[in-house]
Design a protein around this motif. Structure first.
Motif, PDB file in Angstrom:
ATOM      1  N   LEU A 170       0.841  -1.189   0.000  1.00  0.00           N
ATOM      2  CA  LEU A 170       0.000   0.000   0.000  1.00  0.00           C
ATOM      3  C   LEU A 170       0.877   1.240   0.000  1.00  0.00           C
ATOM      4  O   LEU A 170       1.984   1.241   0.553  1.00  0.00           O
ATOM      5  CB  LEU A 170      -0.928   0.007   1.200  1.00  0.00           C
ATOM      6  CG  LEU A 170      -0.396   0.498   2.565  1.00  0.00           C
ATOM      7  CD1 LEU A 170      -1.558   0.785   3.495  1.00  0.00           C
ATOM      8  CD2 LEU A 170       0.573  -0.484   3.188  1.00  0.00           C
ATOM      9  N   ARG A 171       0.397   2.311  -0.650  1.00  0.00           N
ATOM     10  CA  ARG A 171       1.214   3.513  -0.802  1.00  0.00           C
ATOM     11  C   ARG A 171       0.658   4.707  -0.037  1.00  0.00           C
ATOM     12  O   ARG A 171       1.333   5.725   0.104  1.00  0.00           O
ATOM     13  CB  ARG A 171       1.353   3.842  -2.290  1.00  0.00           C
ATOM     14  CG  ARG A 171       2.032   2.691  -3.042  1.00  0.00           C
ATOM     15  CD  ARG A 171       2.021   2.898  -4.535  1.00  0.00           C
ATOM     16  NE  ARG A 171       2.865   4.021  -4.943  1.00  0.00           N
ATOM     17  CZ  ARG A 171       3.047   4.373  -6.210  1.00  0.00           C
ATOM     18  NH1 ARG A 171       2.455   3.693  -7.175  1.00  0.00           N
ATOM     19  NH2 ARG A 171       3.812   5.411  -6.508  1.00  0.00           N
ATOM     20  N   THR A 172      -0.559   4.590   0.465  1.00  0.00           N
ATOM     21  CA  THR A 172      -1.134   5.642   1.290  1.00  0.00           C
ATOM     22  C   THR A 172      -2.441   5.140   1.873  1.00  0.00           C
ATOM     23  O   THR A 172      -2.877   4.023   1.581  1.00  0.00           O
ATOM     24  CB  THR A 172      -1.375   6.930   0.485  1.00  0.00           C
ATOM     25  OG1 THR A 172      -1.744   7.988   1.388  1.00  0.00           O
ATOM     26  CG2 THR A 172      -2.483   6.738  -0.544  1.00  0.00           C
ATOM     27  N   TYR A 174      -6.474   6.357   2.118  1.00  0.00           N
ATOM     28  CA  TYR A 174      -7.355   7.242   1.359  1.00  0.00           C
ATOM     29  C   TYR A 174      -7.633   8.537   2.125  1.00  0.00           C
ATOM     30  O   TYR A 174      -8.162   8.516   3.229  1.00  0.00           O
ATOM     31  CB  TYR A 174      -8.667   6.515   1.055  1.00  0.00           C
ATOM     32  CG  TYR A 174      -9.635   7.286   0.198  1.00  0.00           C
ATOM     33  CD1 TYR A 174      -9.290   7.686  -1.097  1.00  0.00           C
ATOM     34  CD2 TYR A 174     -10.893   7.612   0.671  1.00  0.00           C
ATOM     35  CE1 TYR A 174     -10.175   8.393  -1.889  1.00  0.00           C
ATOM     36  CE2 TYR A 174     -11.801   8.319  -0.111  1.00  0.00           C
ATOM     37  CZ  TYR A 174     -11.427   8.702  -1.395  1.00  0.00           C
ATOM     38  OH  TYR A 174     -12.319   9.402  -2.179  1.00  0.00           O
ATOM     39  N   LYS A 175      -7.210   9.647   1.540  1.00  0.00           N
ATOM     40  CA  LYS A 175      -7.420  10.989   2.087  1.00  0.00           C
ATOM     41  C   LYS A 175      -6.784  11.188   3.461  1.00  0.00           C
ATOM     42  O   LYS A 175      -7.165  12.083   4.202  1.00  0.00           O
ATOM     43  CB  LYS A 175      -8.919  11.312   2.161  1.00  0.00           C
ATOM     44  CG  LYS A 175      -9.584  11.438   0.796  1.00  0.00           C
ATOM     45  CD  LYS A 175     -11.032  11.894   0.935  1.00  0.00           C
ATOM     46  CE  LYS A 175     -11.658  12.091  -0.448  1.00  0.00           C
ATOM     47  NZ  LYS A 175     -13.072  12.561  -0.338  1.00  0.00           N
ATOM     48  N   ASP A 176      -5.811  10.341   3.804  1.00  0.00           N
ATOM     49  CA  ASP A 176      -5.161  10.484   5.112  1.00  0.00           C
ATOM     50  C   ASP A 176      -3.698  10.061   5.034  1.00  0.00           C
ATOM     51  O   ASP A 176      -3.259   9.132   5.722  1.00  0.00           O
ATOM     52  CB  ASP A 176      -5.901   9.636   6.154  1.00  0.00           C
ATOM     53  CG  ASP A 176      -5.626  10.101   7.582  1.00  0.00           C
ATOM     54  OD1 ASP A 176      -4.741  10.966   7.754  1.00  0.00           O
ATOM     55  OD2 ASP A 176      -6.280   9.598   8.513  1.00  0.00           O
ATOM     56  N   PRO A 177      -2.904  10.734   4.208  1.00  0.00           N
ATOM     57  CA  PRO A 177      -1.494  10.333   4.043  1.00  0.00           C
ATOM     58  C   PRO A 177      -0.676  10.472   5.318  1.00  0.00           C
ATOM     59  O   PRO A 177       0.269   9.715   5.541  1.00  0.00           O
ATOM     60  CB  PRO A 177      -0.993  11.289   2.955  1.00  0.00           C
ATOM     61  CG  PRO A 177      -1.927  12.456   2.996  1.00  0.00           C
ATOM     62  CD  PRO A 177      -3.263  11.894   3.382  1.00  0.00           C
ATOM     63  N   TYR A 184       2.503   3.328   9.930  1.00  0.00           N
ATOM     64  CA  TYR A 184       3.308   2.252   9.359  1.00  0.00           C
ATOM     65  C   TYR A 184       4.812   2.535   9.304  1.00  0.00           C
ATOM     66  O   TYR A 184       5.607   1.599   9.245  1.00  0.00           O
ATOM     67  CB  TYR A 184       2.816   1.927   7.953  1.00  0.00           C
ATOM     68  CG  TYR A 184       1.399   1.419   7.898  1.00  0.00           C
ATOM     69  CD1 TYR A 184       1.081   0.118   8.282  1.00  0.00           C
ATOM     70  CD2 TYR A 184       0.353   2.242   7.474  1.00  0.00           C
ATOM     71  CE1 TYR A 184      -0.222  -0.349   8.237  1.00  0.00           C
ATOM     72  CE2 TYR A 184      -0.962   1.779   7.425  1.00  0.00           C
ATOM     73  CZ  TYR A 184      -1.239   0.484   7.809  1.00  0.00           C
ATOM     74  OH  TYR A 184      -2.533   0.022   7.764  1.00  0.00           O
ATOM     75  N   TRP A 185       5.221   3.795   9.295  1.00  0.00           N
ATOM     76  CA  TRP A 185       6.606   4.104   8.972  1.00  0.00           C
ATOM     77  C   TRP A 185       7.344   4.939  10.014  1.00  0.00           C
ATOM     78  O   TRP A 185       8.537   5.203   9.839  1.00  0.00           O
ATOM     79  CB  TRP A 185       6.673   4.831   7.630  1.00  0.00           C
ATOM     80  CG  TRP A 185       6.157   4.021   6.491  1.00  0.00           C
ATOM     81  CD1 TRP A 185       4.919   4.094   5.912  1.00  0.00           C
ATOM     82  CD2 TRP A 185       6.850   2.977   5.804  1.00  0.00           C
ATOM     83  NE1 TRP A 185       4.805   3.170   4.905  1.00  0.00           N
ATOM     84  CE2 TRP A 185       5.975   2.468   4.808  1.00  0.00           C
ATOM     85  CE3 TRP A 185       8.125   2.432   5.916  1.00  0.00           C
ATOM     86  CZ2 TRP A 185       6.327   1.436   3.952  1.00  0.00           C
ATOM     87  CZ3 TRP A 185       8.489   1.405   5.060  1.00  0.00           C
ATOM     88  CH2 TRP A 185       7.597   0.914   4.092  1.00  0.00           C
ATOM     89  N   SER A 186       6.682   5.372  11.077  1.00  0.00           N
ATOM     90  CA  SER A 186       7.315   6.308  12.007  1.00  0.00           C
ATOM     91  C   SER A 186       7.954   5.655  13.229  1.00  0.00           C
ATOM     92  O   SER A 186       8.863   6.229  13.826  1.00  0.00           O
ATOM     93  CB  SER A 186       6.285   7.356  12.474  1.00  0.00           C
ATOM     94  OG  SER A 186       5.859   8.138  11.381  1.00  0.00           O
ATOM     95  N   THR A 187       7.481   4.482  13.629  1.00  0.00           N
ATOM     96  CA  THR A 187       8.042   3.834  14.823  1.00  0.00           C
ATOM     97  C   THR A 187       9.505   3.475  14.607  1.00  0.00           C
ATOM     98  O   THR A 187      10.366   3.747  15.458  1.00  0.00           O
ATOM     99  CB  THR A 187       7.241   2.570  15.180  1.00  0.00           C
ATOM    100  OG1 THR A 187       5.869   2.916  15.352  1.00  0.00           O
ATOM    101  CG2 THR A 187       7.781   1.941  16.461  1.00  0.00           C
ATOM    102  N   PHE A 188       9.792   2.871  13.472  1.00  0.00           N
ATOM    103  CA  PHE A 188      11.166   2.542  13.087  1.00  0.00           C
ATOM    104  C   PHE A 188      11.375   3.124  11.688  1.00  0.00           C
ATOM    105  O   PHE A 188      10.926   2.529  10.700  1.00  0.00           O
ATOM    106  CB  PHE A 188      11.382   1.027  13.075  1.00  0.00           C
ATOM    107  CG  PHE A 188      11.008   0.356  14.370  1.00  0.00           C
ATOM    108  CD1 PHE A 188      11.745   0.563  15.517  1.00  0.00           C
ATOM    109  CD2 PHE A 188       9.898  -0.480  14.439  1.00  0.00           C
ATOM    110  CE1 PHE A 188      11.394  -0.055  16.710  1.00  0.00           C
ATOM    111  CE2 PHE A 188       9.535  -1.099  15.618  1.00  0.00           C
ATOM    112  CZ  PHE A 188      10.291  -0.884  16.766  1.00  0.00           C
TER     113      PHE A 188
END
Length: 339
Positions: A170-172, A174-177, A184-188
């Protein structure tokens, strides 16, 4: 595939993949155990089904009914069994392998998400199997288990992450990037956080323990609900179990377990003590359920997954919310009659 067609597993396994491959699918309407508990095995025999996929909850339901139902049917057409949707406990794996596959059909236990769009952890036909393990990452995928500091660990539970990109990711949202990045990407940084807890053993095999929000914090100890459920189901008198956390002012959380007994077993206070001690022997004293309730059924989706959200709400005395996706909504009210 015995999943409901509304779930990603259902339309991927039942519709898209079979049509793309020109395979024949068997579709049916209604519950897998109605009008009799051998409905699925009857279909396997009558239609010569070769590949059978289902969820561990459904396997445990079939275990509850006993071996006599599959024994009534010729299941020799089967060549491959699958498990998907939640962690499968070793006892259910072994029953599935022996009673349905007759010890000749490999079990493909797959782990993936709607977000991943494809298998991530899955065995291959040449992979040596371990009962209860989703084995290893599919070729080209790199998965790992990290502690809270982002360090790789083995032999104990941690955050399941993916370290390499893949075509179907998944790349985003819907309407909430922003939420997509945060979740998904901020913890590590630079690593995809799945939100699941897993353990990687010394051979590199992955063992799923449940969702991060299903991990119980009992007196500072992190205990996977799936671990306690697996320990309960390993008892010969237990058919199914669901475990949730209940807030406790002293210990943070206590373990609450709802148990379905095998058809020939009667509930009793002594059996509750027996089950607590069994869990203590299997996992450790800290994992003993403080509360055990015997029930006749558990709320499940049409694909057979236990709705722990509803059980947790019932145990905590909170509103259960939407139950429109349940296959057995009557089970919600029945939870009030636990003994």
């Amino acid at each position: 595939c015995a999943a409901d067609i509304g779930w990603v597993t259902g339309h991927s396994y039942i519709v898209y993949a079979p049509l793309m491959l020109g395979a024949t699918s068997i579709m049916y309407e209604g519950a897998p155990d109605y009008p009799k508990p051998d409905r699925v095995w009857d279909m396997v025999e009558r239609h010569g089904v070769t590949v059978f996929y289902t969820a561990p909850t459904m396997i445990r339901m079939f275990m509850k009914y006993g071996d006599k139902w599959p024994k009534r049917h010729d299941l020799s057409s089967l060549r491959l069994l699958g498990s998907v949707g939640e962690p499968i406990n070793p006892e259910a794996w072994v029953w599935y392998y022996k009673k349905i596959g007759k010890e000749r059909c490999p079990i493909m236990d797959t782990w993936w998400q709607t977000e991943t769009g494809s298998f991530i952890l899955t065995s291959l036909p040449i992979t040596p199997l371990k009962p209860g393990s989703a084995t290893k990452p599919f070729p080209s995928f790199e998965a790992d288990v990290l502690n809270d500091d982002g360090e790789p660990i083995t032999g104990r539970g941690g955050h399941l992450v993916l370290k390499t990109p893949w075509p179907a990711m998944l790349r985003t949202l819907y309407k909430d990037p922003e939420r997509y990045v945060n979740q998904y990407w901020s913890t590590f940084p630079g690593v995809y956080l799945t939100g699941d807890v897993a353990r990687k053993d010394e051979d590199g095999y992955f063992w799923l323990q449940g969702r991060e929000d299903d991990v119980l914090n009992v007196a500072g100890h992190r205990i996977g609900s799936a671990e306690v459920e697996s320990a309960l189901v390993s008892h010969p008198k237990v058919a199914e179990a669901a475990v949730v956390g209940k807030p406790d002012p002293i210990r943070g959380e206590i373990i609450a377990a709802l148990v379905i007994l095998r058809s020939d077993v009667n509930p009793s206070p002594d059996l509750k003590d027996e089950l607590r001690n069994h869990v203590g022997e299997e996992i450790g004293h800290i994992a003993k359920p403080s509360m055990i309730g015997f029930v006749k059924d558990l709320p499940k989706t049409r694909s057979g997954k236990i709705m722990r959200r509803i059980i947790k709400a019932k145990v905590r005395g909170e509103p259960v919310g939407d139950i429109s996706t349940l296959a057995n909504p009557e089970a919600v009210a029945a939870l009030d009659e636990m003994v």
